[in-house]
Every structure is written in structure tokens, then in C-alpha cells.
Design a protein around this motif. Structure first.
Motif, PDB file in Angstrom:
ATOM      1  N   SER B  44      -6.141 -41.769  29.229  1.00 26.77           N
ATOM      2  CA  SER B  44      -5.873 -41.200  31.052  1.00 26.77           C
ATOM      3  C   SER B  44      -5.729 -39.879  31.325  1.00 26.77           C
ATOM      4  CB  SER B  44      -5.706 -41.711  32.322  1.00 26.77           C
ATOM      5  OG  SER B  44      -6.778 -42.011  33.399  1.00 26.77           O
ATOM      6  N   ASP B  45      -6.073 -38.883  31.303  1.00 24.29           N
ATOM      7  CA  ASP B  45      -6.007 -37.446  31.282  1.00 24.29           C
ATOM      8  C   ASP B  45      -5.701 -36.890  32.618  1.00 24.29           C
ATOM      9  OD1 ASP B  45      -4.451 -36.590  29.269  1.00 24.29           O
ATOM     10  OD2 ASP B  45      -5.126 -36.750  27.977  1.00 24.29           O
ATOM     11  N   MET B  46      -5.041 -36.377  33.472  1.00 22.59           N
ATOM     12  CA  MET B  46      -5.212 -35.686  35.057  1.00 22.59           C
ATOM     13  C   MET B  46      -4.750 -33.941  34.000  1.00 22.59           C
ATOM     14  SD  MET B  46      -3.780 -35.897  38.242  1.00 22.59           S
ATOM     15  CE  MET B  46      -4.999 -37.140  39.094  1.00 22.59           C
ATOM     16  N   VAL B  48      -5.104 -29.532  36.581  1.00 22.69           N
ATOM     17  CA  VAL B  48      -5.007 -29.235  36.893  1.00 22.69           C
ATOM     18  C   VAL B  48      -4.706 -27.368  37.136  1.00 22.69           C
ATOM     19  CG1 VAL B  48      -2.717 -28.860  38.693  1.00 22.69           C
ATOM     20  CG2 VAL B  48      -3.103 -31.100  38.429  1.00 22.69           C
ATOM     21  N   HIS B  52      -3.166 -26.177  33.712  1.00 20.83           N
ATOM     22  CA  HIS B  52      -4.184 -27.308  32.642  1.00 20.83           C
ATOM     23  C   HIS B  52      -5.158 -25.809  32.398  1.00 20.83           C
ATOM     24  CE1 HIS B  52      -1.961 -30.323  33.757  1.00 20.83           C
ATOM     25  NE2 HIS B  52      -1.561 -30.974  33.161  1.00 20.83           N
ATOM     26  N   ALA B  87     -12.873 -39.211  38.287  1.00 23.45           N
ATOM     27  CA  ALA B  87     -12.519 -39.043  39.005  1.00 23.45           C
ATOM     28  C   ALA B  87     -12.194 -36.932  39.125  1.00 23.45           C
ATOM     29  CB  ALA B  87     -10.947 -39.470  39.399  1.00 23.45           C
ATOM     30  N   LEU B  88     -12.948 -36.264  40.296  1.00 25.22           N
ATOM     31  CA  LEU B  88     -13.241 -34.974  39.954  1.00 25.22           C
ATOM     32  C   LEU B  88     -12.750 -34.409  42.168  1.00 25.22           C
ATOM     33  CD1 LEU B  88     -13.969 -32.588  39.321  1.00 25.22           C
ATOM     34  CD2 LEU B  88     -16.465 -33.335  40.041  1.00 25.22           C
ATOM     35  N   THR B 127      -8.843 -30.605  40.766  1.00 22.43           N
ATOM     36  CA  THR B 127      -8.360 -31.894  40.113  1.00 22.43           C
ATOM     37  C   THR B 127      -9.147 -32.167  39.471  1.00 22.43           C
ATOM     38  OG1 THR B 127      -6.396 -31.541  41.398  1.00 22.43           O
ATOM     39  CG2 THR B 127      -6.258 -33.264  39.938  1.00 22.43           C
ATOM     40  N   ILE B 128      -9.239 -32.868  38.102  1.00 22.29           N
ATOM     41  CA  ILE B 128      -9.878 -33.584  37.546  1.00 22.29           C
ATOM     42  C   ILE B 128      -9.113 -34.485  36.154  1.00 22.29           C
ATOM     43  CG2 ILE B 128     -11.436 -33.323  35.409  1.00 22.29           C
ATOM     44  CD1 ILE B 128     -11.696 -29.838  35.800  1.00 22.29           C
ATOM     45  N   CYS B 129      -9.383 -35.902  36.432  1.00 24.23           N
ATOM     46  CA  CYS B 129      -8.872 -36.851  36.142  1.00 24.23           C
ATOM     47  C   CYS B 129     -10.366 -37.521  35.108  1.00 24.23           C
ATOM     48  CB  CYS B 129      -7.859 -37.623  36.963  1.00 24.23           C
ATOM     49  SG  CYS B 129      -7.950 -38.997  36.324  1.00 24.23           S
ATOM     50  N   THR B 131     -10.911 -41.267  32.623  1.00 21.93           N
ATOM     51  CA  THR B 131     -10.799 -42.165  32.022  1.00 21.93           C
ATOM     52  C   THR B 131     -11.455 -42.496  30.739  1.00 21.93           C
ATOM     53  OG1 THR B 131      -8.996 -42.712  33.634  1.00 21.93           O
ATOM     54  CG2 THR B 131      -9.015 -44.718  32.032  1.00 21.93           C
TER      55      THR B 131
END
Lengths: 327, 327
Positions: B44-46, B48, B52, B87-88, B127-129, B131
Motif C-alpha cells: 500500500s502507498d499513499m 498526498v 508526493h 482509494a481516492l 489523496t491517493i491510496c 493497494t
């Protein structure tokens, strides 16, 4: 404290033995080992400050809820939790906050034998993204698409309490302190119906968790299954009255408010599911074994659309968000 | 446009046949079906905004990068991609942005046969996550902990280019437009080394992807493996000079800047890995088969710590972030 120290201090724990996790926190990937014949159920939810929680929520409650809403998705599929990933954006390094958040998060994780297996931390506006993994026998997952005409519509526990709590916290409703405490716990620390979901996998025909509101979530089942439904307003409104600590409250609040909370309130994380009429005793047995009450509130019908009716089968008037789309 | 319509319009596509996904977008969970004998690798990476990526980055490039950094974690484990969750959090409904973001995201997903299987969308600061899920033979994952004294240290491609691009975009470095275009692509659209990672699973002893900087990431391997290392500064600095479109640039930039970019620049998503000396030809064959150059830049040693040396084995002076902790 850097990212690595933060993870080590607050979030790294030994993996439980005998679980489905071959490698946890600390490498490029975590490694999951579902048992032979199992499929992996995965779900992701993102919580944003100001939208999904108040800035002043107890960090431990927030940690609990961030995992609970994801475990609830596993429950709705009948899956057994294996582990979860946490991606966390934090506006600043706040050790008191982190300690509380990790405590609430990991307590619920422990209760469900669902260890943290990895994730990511970064600076940014407070945002929590949990991705949860579970296992379910291949072909045995509870889906939204399995409801058939004639099936009963059931719901676990008492949907609507989270919405009552929210109304009270917003000052739109006056409750005494003890009632508010009960309701607030339902809003901030919902108990995902993980055991019930697994128990229902053998006897329910479809399931979803109530996150957006009962009618709206029932609508997802109806669309996915290509069916309609009739929901009994009295049975739905009676759910709150039947909830022991709030028995005295129901009458004071009035049927219309109760109905609105039960049918359109979100954030409850109860299970809404369907089952054939001949499975009634199996459903009741499954629910008793898990210690979770379940109530029949309607029936699936072939005719598309969603009909809200009184005890005599007459249409109930009223505006309920999530309902109008299906009338 | 509501959440459900947004997902349907931009992110829902038919699943590729024959993959490891039994159920994609649209239910409470997605269902993955890794093949028998496989473990599931998850990461998983988030990302921001402002941390980023710049607010003015092309949405398509951002979509690409959000998935690329996660595929790179799969690559570092030698895993084959199965699918991913998104997840957005979006500050507002911006269809132009969404169309571009989805296009970049799904193009990379298609290239790696890694379909979007589910996720979450909400309002909130951008924010973008992501997985990502992959499969790897049980016990066959490349880990950080497998490096042994005597192993060669290898790196793929040209680490340092993303940092050069960042310095140029920040105005700290002047580059002509064509060189900047090459470098900017490396920063904004990195190519995760997915095929190389799988090819190396049989011959490398440990691996990590270079996200925080080569020395810092090598430090993770050293700690996990309980070993030390010697890195040859000339070999490292020569990487950029050896990169065709930048050959003329290397001399003008000077050895110290090159070395700093190669050793301490992050965001490259090259693979840093170790292998026994007797596996050199196997490593070269694997790399050739994938069309990715690999270069030996040092050796694992039993003595703890990280030593940066010149061609004669003398210590190289200089301050390189990620290095000082291990000197």
C-alpha cells in the motif's frame, strides 16, 4: 521521529501464530497465505477528517472505527479476517494521538485475529486508509447479487442508532447523558458483525453492510439481484424501540424520526441480508450462536422497485433519503 | 455526480479473462483467486498533494505514478500482479482531472495485466491510496533479508534521474528542454520493474525498490540481512553517464552532483538487489530477457556498516543523505 521509527514504535507487533500471514510489516510487500481452496476477500475504505469523523473524536475510537468499517465489509461477504494494511497521512507527529489511535485500532484487530501486516505513513491532511484481507471458501462468498423473489429481508442489531447519535451531537436532538453515551458508542465504535457474516454464509442468499443507510444499501442488493422489495415500516421503526437501553426513548422521539433514522441513517455497520423463507430457523440459530439479534423487516419481490408498507400493506408516505430513487 | 456514478464512469472495466480475480468492482469485497501453491503479496502507498506530487502535475502522469510505485513493491518481491484497489479523496468533482487520472492509471494497469478490483472515493484533500495484490510461489518471494557476505550488489537502470528532474523543476539546476523532458518522464512516469523482479526471483538473494534513495534503501537490506556493504562510488556515478540520452550531460554536472543524485535521490523505482557472484550470468540473462540494464555497484560484506569507496578501495568523503547512519 521518522516514518520507520513511528511504524516500529506504535504499529509493529508479533504476528499471531497459525494465521494466514506469512510475512508482516517490514518488507516491500506483506505475504498472505490463504488456506487451500480459499479465495481472498479484499476491501478498502478511506476516512477523512471533517467528513467521516470530527476533529475532536477520541483517537482510540477513531482507530477502532477505521478498522471496523473495513471488517464490516468482510462480514458482509462472510469472510474470515486475515490481516490489514494501514496507510496514514498525519498533519504532524503527535505521539499522544498516535498512541491512542494505535491502541483502539490494534485492540479491535486483536479481537478479530486480524493483524496489521503493512502500510504506509506520510505527512498530510489527516487521512486514514485501511485495506483489509479475509478468506472465504471459493464460490462461498455472500454477494449482493443472490437475492431471489420470496426471500425474507433481515437486518442485524439496531440500524439507526448511529444517526440518532449524530443528530444529538449536532444539537438537532436532545438526549440525556446516559442515552447519548449508548448511542455515541454505536457511532464511534461500531462492532462489525464478523462472526455473524461467517455464520450466515451457509444460509443467507445475499448480504451487504449498512453503511450508507438501510434503504440505500438495500437498493444495491435489489439492483445487483435484479429484484424488488417490500419493507414493513412498523417492523423497521420497532427496531429502536426494541433496543433495551433506549426502550423509553422511542416513544418520545416519535415514529417518523425513528423510521427516518432506521431507514436512512448510515454508519451502523449492521448486516442487511436476504434468505429463503425455509432458512428462517437456520438464520435464527446462526444469529443466536453469535449473540446478535436479527429481525425480519420485509420480503424480496419480483416486481422491481422498493415499496415501504404498513401492517395492512398500504404504502407509507414520507421522504426517506435512499428511498425515492426506487419508488 | 455521486460516488457510484463516478466509479462506474471512470473506473469500471471488464475484468481480463483468466486472471486471478474472481470478483471485481461493485460488491462489499473483491475476491482474488491466487493459483494453488501461491502466496499473496500485498503493498500500500499513499500519495498526498504537495508532498508526493505538484498540484499542476498532469493527471494522467499522476494516475500512472500512483500505480507504478505500488507495482514497484510487487517487483521488489518478485510477484506477478493480480489487481489493485484505489482509494481516492477528491477536493471537488473535476471530470477533466478524473478522465486523465483514470486514463494514466488504467493504461499502466493494462500494461501489467493488473485490473482495478475495488476501492473507495470520498471528498477530501487530494489523496491517493493504492493497494496492490500479486502472487508469488510460496516461499519464493524476494525479501530484504536474504543478502549474504560475498554477494554482489546490483541496481537496475539509472537511479538518480528522478532527483535530477526534481532539482531542475525546482530551478536548482539548468537543463535544456530535451534533457528535462527525458528526466521528467522518469520522475513522473517511472516504469516499475515488474518483469525483472519476477525474472530475478530465481537468482537474486535479496531485493528492494529504490524509493527513498539507493543508500537508504540498501540500508534496509543490510539491517534486515544483518550484513554490511561496500559500494563503489565510480560505478555508481557512471550510471548516469552511461544513460544514452544524458551522456553529454554527465560531465557538465560533475561527479559530486551525479553521485549525490545516484546515491541519495529517491523516487526512481529501480530495483536494488543482491546475488551470489556465481549467479552473475544468470542475472545478466534475466535482465537481458526483460530489456532492462543492470549494473554491479558493490559487494555485501560481513562487517556491519556501509562503506563508499573509490576504485582503489579508499573511502570516499562526502555527505550523502541515507549514508551517514551506516558509516
Amino acid at each position: 521521529m521518522g516514518e520507520f521509527e513511528l511504524i516500529a514504535r506504535y504499529f509493529t507487533r508479533p504476528l499471531p501464530p497459525g494465521g494466514g500471514v506469512a510475512l508482516g510489516v517490514g518488507d516491500d510487500c506483506a505475504l498472505l497465505a490463504p488456506r487451500p481452496g480459499m479465495q481472498l476477500a479484499v476491501s478498502s475504505d478511506m476516512l477523512v477528517e471533517g467528513r467521516h469523523f470530527f476533529a475532536d473524536v477520541y483517537p482510540a475510537h477513531l482507530g477502532h472505527k477505521a478498522l471496523a468499517v473495513n471488517l464490516s465489509d468482510l462480514a458482509a461477504c462472510g469472510a474470515r479476517p486475515l490481516g490489514f494494511m494501514l496507510a496514514l497521512a498525519l498533519p504532524r507527529m503527535d505521539e499522544v494521538w498516535l498512541e491512542g489511535f494505535a491502541r483502539g485500532l490494534l485492540a479491535l484487530a486483536d479481537a478479530h485475529h486480524c493483524p496489521l501486516v503493512g502500510g504506509d505513513t506520510t505527512a498530510g491532511p489527516l487521512t486514514i486508509c485501511v485495506t483489509v484481507f479475509g478468506e472465504v471458501p471459493a464460490g462461498g462468498a455472500l454477494l449482493r447479487s443472490g437475492a431471489r423473489p420470496g426471500d425474507d429481508i433481515w437486518v442485524s442489531g439496531t440500524p439507526g442508532l448511529a444517526r440518532l447519535a449524530l443528530d444529538a451531537l449536532r444539537g438537532q436532538l436532545h438526549l440525556d447523558a446516559s442515552a447519548l453515551a449508548v448511542l455515541r458508542r454505536r457511532l464511534e465504535q461500531p462492532e462489525p458483525r464478523v462472526a455473524l457474516g461467517q455464520a450466515l454464509a451457509g444460509c443467507a442468499s445475499s448480504a451487504i453492510d449498512v453503511s450508507d443507510g438501510l434503504l440505500g444499501d438495500l437498493g444495491h442488493i435489489l439492483r445487483a439481484s435484479g429484484v424488488g422489495a417490500r419493507v414493513e415500516a412498523d417492523a423497521a421503526a420497532a427496531l429502536i424501540g426494541g433496543c433495551e437501553p433506549l426502550a423509553g426513548l422511542a416513544e418520545a422521539l416519535g415514529q417518523e424520526l425513528l423510521l427516518r433514522c432506521v431507514l436512512s441513517g448510515g454508519d451502523d455497520y449492521e448486516l442487511l441480508f436476504t434468505a429463503e423463507a425455509q432458512a428462517r430457523s437456520a438464520v435464527q440459530s446462526a444469529a443466536r450462536a453469535c449473540g446478535v439479534p436479527v429481525t425480519r423487516i420485509g420480503r424480496i419481490e419480483a416486481q422491481p422497485g422498493l415499496r415501504l408498507v404498513d401492517a395492512q400493506g398500504a404504502a407509507v408516505e414520507g421522504r426517506f433519503p435512499g428511498f425515492d430513487h426506487f419508488a
